[in-house]
Design a protein around this motif. Structure first.
Motif: not given
Length: 310
Positions: A277-295
């Motif tokens: 490929m012309n670039r690396q096959a790495l993809h940030s597919s998801s982030l999960k966290f507790i919202h710091p202000f709303t919980g």
């Protein structure tokens, strides 16, 4: 300069240390008199001496084109999450002064100012979160540092990857590589058995799970979930390479690091044939966290890009 650089040609040193320019570009910059050694313009063939002071006077510089498309995945009063392409840096660095995601978003009239919280490599696509104010950015950055953000990446690697791997150990420099900034992963037990103590090391932990396999360009590949627990420079890429399963398309940690060496020499390597490929096959597919202000539990997802193998 230190003793280890003494005797090295100046153009070779610049290309190996500052890889955002190829060796031929550094030669041109030297010939234009924009690099001073001990206060005087130096030639590309100049042999570095211990104690030399090198000064770069860049002036006007050309910025490579980037893929400027981005998609808003999530937004509230404190945060914005976007999907970046696999060809744009997060912030200003090297040759990319204006052609970066942060400046691009801030040029959008919908946003006054954004604050970076974490980063992805230029060739890694997927989810990136920014703060809309300094307090918001600081609070979420703290969650990242305390490992309270669940991060999932999808990678495509050469070879038949095991069903699962738990890689807990250390990232150290790779003396066997000609690429100065290349790192390698070693498991905890191997690190403890090193005869020579490694001064430059970081703890690293990533879990992997295979979710698919196939054949690409006549060779076996695996589709792998990556769950990094720590957030080190090149962590996923260096770990996969050290495990024997380099990322498809990775110039530094791919199956042929000669492609990167050709690039910094100013050549134009055929990346498709060398790396897949012309670039690396790495993809940030998801982030999960507790919202710091709303919980509230937040999950932000990004679909696989079209340039990945099927």
């Amino acid at each position: 300069m230190g003793k280890e650089e003494a005797g090295t040609r100046l153009d070779v040193f610049l290309a190996s240390r500052f890889t955002y320019q190829s060796r031929s570009n550094w030669r041109k910059i030297l010939e234009e008199g924009k690099i001073l050694v001990q206060g005087k313009p130096a030639k590309p063939s100049y042999s570095i001496k211990d104690g030399d002071e090198i000064l770069y006077l860049p002036g006007e510089s050309f910025e490579p084109p980037v893929i400027t498309d981005f998609k808003i995945l999530y937004e509230d009063s404190r945060y914005i999450a976007v999907e970046k392409s696999g060809d744009i840096p997060i912030h200003s660095a090297g040759r990319y002064r204006k052609n970066n995601l942060t400046d691009l978003i801030q040029e959008d009239p919908r946003f006054e100012k954004i604050y970076t919280i974490h980063r992805l490599d230029r060739e890694t696509s997927g989810v990136v979160v920014f703060g809309k104010d300094s307090e918001a950015a600081s609070k979420l950055a703290e969650l990242f540092s305390k490992r309270k953000i669940n991060k999932t990446y999808i990678s495509y690697v050469w070879g038949n990857f095991p069903i699962s791997v738990s890689a807990k150990g250390y990232l150290i420099s790779d003396p066997s590589s000609l690429i100065r900034k290349k790192r390698k992963f070693i498991f905890e037990n191997s690190f403890q058995k090193l005869e020579t103590p490694e001064e430059d090391f970081e703890t690293s932990e990533t879990n992997f799970r295979k979710i698919g396999e196939g054949t690409f360009q006549g060779l076996p590949f695996s589709k792998v979930y990556c769950f990094p627990k720590t957030g080190r420079l090149h962590q996923i890429r260096a770990t996969l390479y050290s495990l024997g399963f380099p990322l498809i398309g990775d110039k530094i940690y791919g199956k042929d690091e000669g492609a990167f060496l050709e690039f910094i020499e100013g050549k134009d390597p055929d990346l498709i044939s060398k790396l897949g490929m012309n670039r690396q096959a790495l993809h940030s597919s998801s982030l999960k966290f507790i919202h710091p202000f709303t919980g509230i539990k937040i999950k932000i997802r990004s679909n696989l890009p079209e340039d990945f193998p099927e």
